[in-house]
Design an enzyme around this catalytic site. Structure first.
Site, PDB file in Angstrom:
ATOM      1  N   LYS A   1      -1.308   4.940  -5.552  1.00 49.53           N
ATOM      2  CA  LYS A   1      -2.773   4.789  -6.155  1.00 49.53           C
ATOM      3  C   LYS A   1      -3.418   5.882  -6.419  1.00 49.53           C
ATOM      4  O   LYS A   1      -4.086   5.750  -7.468  1.00 49.53           O
ATOM      5  CB  LYS A   1      -3.075   3.492  -5.574  1.00 49.53           C
ATOM      6  CG  LYS A   1      -2.355   2.247  -5.427  1.00 49.53           C
ATOM      7  CD  LYS A   1      -3.478   1.228  -4.719  1.00 49.53           C
ATOM      8  CE  LYS A   1      -3.687   1.402  -3.362  1.00 49.53           C
ATOM      9  NZ  LYS A   1      -2.484   1.668  -2.529  1.00 49.53           N
TER      10      LYS A   1
ATOM     11  N   GLY B   1       1.060  -1.170  -0.029  1.00 47.71           N
ATOM     12  CA  GLY B   1       0.024   0.043   0.180  1.00 47.71           C
ATOM     13  C   GLY B   1       0.848   1.250   0.008  1.00 47.71           C
ATOM     14  O   GLY B   1       2.023   1.126   0.145  1.00 47.71           O
ATOM     15  N   ASP B   2       0.209   2.539  -0.001  1.00 46.19           N
ATOM     16  CA  ASP B   2       0.936   3.752  -0.083  1.00 46.19           C
ATOM     17  C   ASP B   2       1.892   3.831  -1.276  1.00 46.19           C
ATOM     18  O   ASP B   2       2.845   4.610  -1.192  1.00 46.19           O
ATOM     19  CB  ASP B   2       1.628   3.872   1.263  1.00 46.19           C
ATOM     20  CG  ASP B   2       0.686   3.684   2.521  1.00 46.19           C
ATOM     21  OD1 ASP B   2      -0.342   4.197   2.440  1.00 46.19           O
ATOM     22  OD2 ASP B   2       1.327   3.117   3.305  1.00 46.19           O
ATOM     23  N   GLU B   3       1.396   3.193  -2.427  1.00 44.80           N
ATOM     24  CA  GLU B   3       2.455   3.219  -3.528  1.00 44.80           C
ATOM     25  C   GLU B   3       2.128   4.509  -4.468  1.00 44.80           C
ATOM     26  O   GLU B   3       2.969   4.773  -5.517  1.00 44.80           O
ATOM     27  CB  GLU B   3       2.378   1.972  -4.389  1.00 44.80           C
ATOM     28  CG  GLU B   3       2.702   0.795  -3.823  1.00 44.80           C
ATOM     29  CD  GLU B   3       1.296   0.236  -3.191  1.00 44.80           C
ATOM     30  OE1 GLU B   3       1.298  -0.941  -2.709  1.00 44.80           O
ATOM     31  OE2 GLU B   3       0.276   0.647  -2.954  1.00 44.80           O
TER      32      GLU B   3
ATOM     33  N   GLN C   1      -5.039  -0.212  -0.050  1.00 47.54           N
ATOM     34  CA  GLN C   1      -4.019  -1.090   0.332  1.00 47.54           C
ATOM     35  C   GLN C   1      -3.221  -1.614  -0.598  1.00 47.54           C
ATOM     36  O   GLN C   1      -3.133  -0.743  -1.619  1.00 47.54           O
ATOM     37  CB  GLN C   1      -4.705  -2.045   1.324  1.00 47.54           C
ATOM     38  CG  GLN C   1      -5.028  -1.644   2.533  1.00 47.54           C
ATOM     39  CD  GLN C   1      -6.673  -1.391   2.550  1.00 47.54           C
ATOM     40  OE1 GLN C   1      -7.438  -1.926   1.784  1.00 47.54           O
ATOM     41  NE2 GLN C   1      -7.003  -0.344   3.323  1.00 47.54           N
TER      42      GLN C   1
ATOM     43  N   GLY D   1      -5.881   5.422   2.542  1.00 42.53           N
ATOM     44  CA  GLY D   1      -5.690   6.787   2.308  1.00 42.53           C
ATOM     45  C   GLY D   1      -5.009   7.184   1.059  1.00 42.53           C
ATOM     46  O   GLY D   1      -3.900   6.533   0.702  1.00 42.53           O
ATOM     47  N   HIS D   2      -5.598   8.081   0.191  1.00 47.39           N
ATOM     48  CA  HIS D   2      -4.915   8.393  -1.013  1.00 47.39           C
ATOM     49  C   HIS D   2      -4.921  10.092  -1.099  1.00 47.39           C
ATOM     50  O   HIS D   2      -5.635  10.790  -0.684  1.00 47.39           O
ATOM     51  CB  HIS D   2      -5.726   8.167  -2.289  1.00 47.39           C
ATOM     52  CG  HIS D   2      -5.981   6.718  -2.557  1.00 47.39           C
ATOM     53  ND1 HIS D   2      -6.992   6.199  -2.953  1.00 47.39           N
ATOM     54  CD2 HIS D   2      -5.181   5.655  -2.066  1.00 47.39           C
ATOM     55  CE1 HIS D   2      -6.894   4.839  -3.075  1.00 47.39           C
ATOM     56  NE2 HIS D   2      -5.805   4.488  -2.791  1.00 47.39           N
TER      57      HIS D   2
ATOM     58  N   THR E   1      -3.120   7.177   9.091  1.00 42.93           N
ATOM     59  CA  THR E   1      -2.804   6.651  10.431  1.00 42.93           C
ATOM     60  C   THR E   1      -1.864   7.946  11.003  1.00 42.93           C
ATOM     61  O   THR E   1      -1.771   8.234  12.254  1.00 42.93           O
ATOM     62  CB  THR E   1      -1.894   5.440  10.300  1.00 42.93           C
ATOM     63  OG1 THR E   1      -0.798   5.636   9.738  1.00 42.93           O
ATOM     64  CG2 THR E   1      -2.934   4.290   9.951  1.00 42.93           C
TER      65      THR E   1
ATOM     66  N   ILE F   1      10.431   7.661  -8.310  1.00 42.96           N
ATOM     67  CA  ILE F   1      11.872   7.587  -8.781  1.00 42.96           C
ATOM     68  C   ILE F   1      12.690   8.474  -8.319  1.00 42.96           C
ATOM     69  O   ILE F   1      13.894   8.473  -8.189  1.00 42.96           O
ATOM     70  CB  ILE F   1      11.920   7.186 -10.236  1.00 42.96           C
ATOM     71  CG1 ILE F   1      13.001   6.699 -10.893  1.00 42.96           C
ATOM     72  CG2 ILE F   1      11.573   8.349 -11.341  1.00 42.96           C
ATOM     73  CD1 ILE F   1      13.278   4.960 -10.716  1.00 42.96           C
TER      74      ILE F   1
END
Length: 431
Positions: A16, A12-14, A224, A40-41, A301, A332
């Site tokens: 998205k 997650g947290d990538e 996620q 979360g986004h 969080t 990157i």
């Protein structure tokens, strides 16, 4: 591809949210199929930043239909707080833009209580957000959950709520020594939410099927990441739903032949929030440097994320279990400035090197990452507008990701804004 899923290929947290927002420009519907407001986004549009937890990222476009599918668990209080937040920022959230499945399950106050108490009582904590997600899915599996269709029917809601409050109070009072929940207060509050939510409610499976048959383009938005999947993640340090591409079908009510592709989003390094194994975690100064430069703090969080080198074993697993057709590599630019960058290409386990993710956490703890080392690149990565403008070392890094996973890198993100997105191949171009 007329229909495709965008999902996290790590923990997650990538990024998205950004990629859903970016790709949503060319689709007609954006559909969330699992999870709840524990996700979360963060999406940046121009100079504005939006933090989304439950509502699909397509809501930032005025001409998209957004759907919360039956696989999502919905906290009405959190939903309307998010709607108020968006509308104060000038984003219209109306029943023609946001549809909610009548089969989705409702997060109740006792779910949040049980989440907190269950976590407190564990010998080894999971790292749950405490938002009631797990207990809501537990009630769903136990066939005692309250669905949206129940919530908006006063007689059915009253009957089911009474039964559930009685059961939960016995646990709260007799096991956890907590104060009992007040039925009248909860019934009153949630009856108000029922009135507010009713205009948004539909049989979304039928709506979605009809729209796809009519030739509309659909983006399914995951929450996620793959390694938090209830079946294929690092169990028990996972979420309570299926985050892989297969979750689209059960979470929205359409068949697998109606999903044409799967886009995996991965950071150029790896992060995770909460407890559980993390083979490439960096607990040294390099890990702290990545955390600070990447702004690695959980949107929902507020917890600092654990950081480590990219793990291609994880990405290869994500490609296999979700049938990835495309990869997106984000951040990157965050790695720019490091002299050397490591890439995990296998795990040394029982005197051999494996390229898959073991089910047993005990086995995983015995796995030693096998690394390849790459030369780093400079800060010019953040200003690149095309793939050709990326530093040569960054391109070699991306090529290695493609080679190991067998999935093309179609998009590279060099910053949080929509404009900081390099399209290497149009999504769907090679299908």
């Amino acid at each position: 591809m007329s229909t495709f899923v965008v999902l996290g290929a790590q923990w997650g947290d990538e990024g998205k949210g950004k990629m859903t927002d970016f790709l949503a420009e060319k689709v007609d519907l954006v559909v969330r199929f699992q999870g709840g407001n524990n996700a979360g986004h963060t999406v940046e549009v121009g100079e504005s930043q939006y933090k989304l937890h439950l509502i699909p990222s397509g809501i930032l476009y005025d001409d998209k239909i957004n759907i919360l599918g039956n696989g999502v668990v919905i906290d009405p209080e959190a939903l309307f707080k998010e709607i108020d937040y968006l509308e104060k920022l000038g984003i219209r959230v109306t029943p023609d833009k946001l549809l909610i499945s009548d089969r989705a399950h409702v997060i109740m106050p006792y779910h949040r209580s049980m989440d907190r108490l269950n976590e407190k009582s564990r010998t080894n904590t999971i790292g749950t957000t405490g938002k009631g997600i797990g207990p809501s899915y537990t009630d769903k599996a136990a066939r005692s959950g309250i669905r949206i269709c129940d919530l908006i029917d006063p007689a059915i809601f009253k009957k089911k709520l009474k039964e559930n409050i009685k059961e939960k109070n016995e646990l709260l009072v007799n096991v956890y020594k907590e104060e009992p929940l007040d039925f009248d207060e909860i019934f009153k509050n949630y009856s108000n939410y029922a009135e507010k939510i009713t205009p948004f409610v539909q049989e979304t499976s039928v709506k979605l099927y009809d729209e796809i048959k009519a030739g509309k383009k659909v983006l399914f938005e995951g929450a996620q990441g793959m390694l938090l999947d209830i079946d294929y993640g690092t169990y028990p340090f996972v979420t309570s739903s299926n985050t892989i591409a297969g979750g689209v079908c059960t979470g929205t009510g359409i068949g697998p032949t109606m999903v044409n592709g799967a886009v995996g989003v991965a950071k150029a390094y790896t992060t995770r929030v909460g407890e559980g194994p993390f083979p490439t975690e960096l607990t040294d100064a390099t890990g702290e440097w990545i955390r600070e430069k990447g702004g690695e703090v959980g949107v929902t969080t507020g917890r600092p994320r654990r950081c480590g080198w990219i793990d291609l074993v994880i990405l290869k697993t994500a490609a296999r279990v979700s049938g990835l057709t495309n990869l997106v590599v984000t951040k990157i630019d965050t790695l720019a400035g490091l002299d050397k960058i490591k890439v995990c290409v296998g795990y040394r386990f029982k005197d051999k090197v494996i390229d898959y993710f073991p089910a047993s956490l005990e086995d995983l703890a015995k796995c030693e990452p096998v690394y390849e080392e790459f030369d780093g690149w400079g800060e010019e990565a953040a200003t690149a507008k095309t793939y050709e403008e990326l530093p040569e070392n960054a391109k070699l890094y991306l090529k290695r990701i493609e080679e190991f996973t067998g999935v093309e890198v179609s998009i590279v993100s060099v910053g949080p804004k929509r404009s900081q997105t390099i399209v290497v191949h149009e999504i769907g171009e090679s299908e």
